[in-house]
Design a protein around this motif. Structure first.
Motif, PDB file in Angstrom:
ATOM      1  N   ALA A 123       0.830  -1.199   0.000  1.00  0.00           N
ATOM      2  CA  ALA A 123       0.000   0.000   0.000  1.00  0.00           C
ATOM      3  C   ALA A 123       0.863   1.246   0.000  1.00  0.00           C
ATOM      4  O   ALA A 123       1.995   1.255   0.482  1.00  0.00           O
ATOM      5  N   MET A 148      -2.411   5.317   1.886  1.00  0.00           N
ATOM      6  CA  MET A 148      -3.284   4.194   2.239  1.00  0.00           C
ATOM      7  C   MET A 148      -2.959   3.686   3.643  1.00  0.00           C
ATOM      8  O   MET A 148      -3.868   3.405   4.443  1.00  0.00           O
ATOM      9  N   GLN A 149      -1.681   3.572   3.955  1.00  0.00           N
ATOM     10  CA  GLN A 149      -1.289   3.089   5.289  1.00  0.00           C
ATOM     11  C   GLN A 149      -1.739   4.050   6.380  1.00  0.00           C
ATOM     12  O   GLN A 149      -2.244   3.634   7.436  1.00  0.00           O
ATOM     13  N   GLN A 172     -10.823   2.733   1.017  1.00  0.00           N
ATOM     14  CA  GLN A 172      -9.648   2.071   0.407  1.00  0.00           C
ATOM     15  C   GLN A 172      -9.718   2.081  -1.123  1.00  0.00           C
ATOM     16  O   GLN A 172      -8.710   2.226  -1.798  1.00  0.00           O
ATOM     17  N   ARG A 184      -7.083   3.885  -3.501  1.00  0.00           N
ATOM     18  CA  ARG A 184      -6.368   3.079  -4.487  1.00  0.00           C
ATOM     19  C   ARG A 184      -6.472   3.704  -5.884  1.00  0.00           C
ATOM     20  O   ARG A 184      -5.512   3.702  -6.647  1.00  0.00           O
ATOM     21  N   ASP A 212      -4.118   6.520  -6.011  1.00  0.00           N
ATOM     22  CA  ASP A 212      -2.737   6.016  -6.123  1.00  0.00           C
ATOM     23  C   ASP A 212      -2.406   5.652  -7.571  1.00  0.00           C
ATOM     24  O   ASP A 212      -1.309   5.939  -8.068  1.00  0.00           O
TER      25      ASP A 212
END
Length: 312
Positions: A2, A6-7, A29, A33, A36
């Protein structure tokens, strides 16, 4: 695997309790994502080619699902990058190619990515072979040396592969041109004057470039030296003491003695050929293969028919 964002969001959800964790799993999430992937795709822009840039703009505009973004990043971007590279390579081949390569290459550029890949894999070699056939016909028509001409005939009669044609044009033809030039120089210096004999022997002992230069310029220079030496040793004509005319010239004109002459026949590289002054033997000059590609392999047949007609 991740991202840092995200973390960080995951740790915050854990700290905020069950409700926050459920929202993170079901909604957050996926949004993170997607962001990202968009960031990763944007990072492809600096070294992207035209096709990849167009694909990036398109997916960032219309890629509204995680599946579309993932497919682009994992698969499509590599296909577009390869096609951009193929376009660059095809353009390079077109710039330096003959008629066949240019036509086939332009057709591939106007086609699909699969067309371009196929051209680089096999089509370029077929097109180059056609251009090479034309070039061989041009060489056969313009070269008078028997060794190279016979080798061209033998090559063509054997249904050569594209790689065999390339090797002949890039390597073998120059070796055979030099062999023809060796024969020509040996014939020239047979019974020649001292300067021509000396220069010819030096050329035979030298490099192919030395032999080419001898046939282009050294031959005439050495022959001129031999002629000058003959003229120097020749006694001056006697005068009759009356009107200054040369004896034996009843018309009052002057005696004119000429040495060996040079003919103006052209070799395949445009350099003038020369005669030995004995039997009018035409020498050969080694030149490059050239790139004047103007017809098909039928030129070779036409050249042979003209040669056969001349010999008949």
């Amino acid at each position: 695997m991740a991202s840092e964002f995200m973390q960080e969001a995951g740790r915050k959800a854990i700290a905020d309790g069950p409700k926050a964790m459920r929202k993170f799993i079901e909604v957050d999430q996926h949004n993170i994502r997607m962001d990202d992937y968009r960031i990763a795709i944007l990072r492809l822009l600096p070294d992207a080619g035209p096709g990849l840039k167009e694909g990036i703009n398109k997916v960032l505009t219309h890629g509204n699902t995680i599946e579309k973004l993932r497919q682009f990043y994992d698969v499509t971007q590599h296909e577009l990058r390869l096609d951009d590279n193929n376009k660059v390579e095809i353009s390079r081949l077109i710039a330096g190619g003959g008629t066949g390569v240019k036509e086939a290459g332009k057709k591939a550029l106007d086609g699909t990515a699969a067309d371009r890949a196929e051209f680089l894999k096999t089509g370029r070699h077929r097109a180059q072979a056609q251009d090479d056939l034309v070039e061989l016909a041009r060489i056969d028509e313009g070269w008078d040396g028997p060794i190279l001409s016979e080798a061209i005939s033998k090559l063509m009669d054997g249904s050569p592969t594209p790689s065999a044609l390339r090797h002949f044009l890039e390597v073998t033809q120059y070796e055979l041109r030099d062999q023809d030039n060796r024969v020509a120089i040996a014939q020239i210096i047979d019974g020649a004057g001292p300067e021509l004999l000396k220069a010819g022997r030096a050329a035979l002992a030298g490099t192919p470039a030395d032999r080419t230069e001898f046939l282009k310029t050294g031959l005439q220079e050495a022959r001129a030296k031999d002629q000058a030496a003959k003229d120097k040793d020749k006694p001056a004509p006697e005068k009759d003491g009356k009107d200054g005319d040369t004896k034996g010239n009843a018309t009052g004109g002057t005696t004119n003695t000429t040495g060996n002459t040079a003919v103006t026949a052209q070799g395949n590289n445009g350099a003038p050929l020369a005669t030995t002054g004995a039997g009018d033997h035409t020498t050969l000059i080694a030149g490059g293969a050239g790139t004047a590609l103007i017809a098909g392999a039928g030129l070779l047949l036409a050249a042979r028919m003209r040669r056969a007609g001349a010999e008949g």
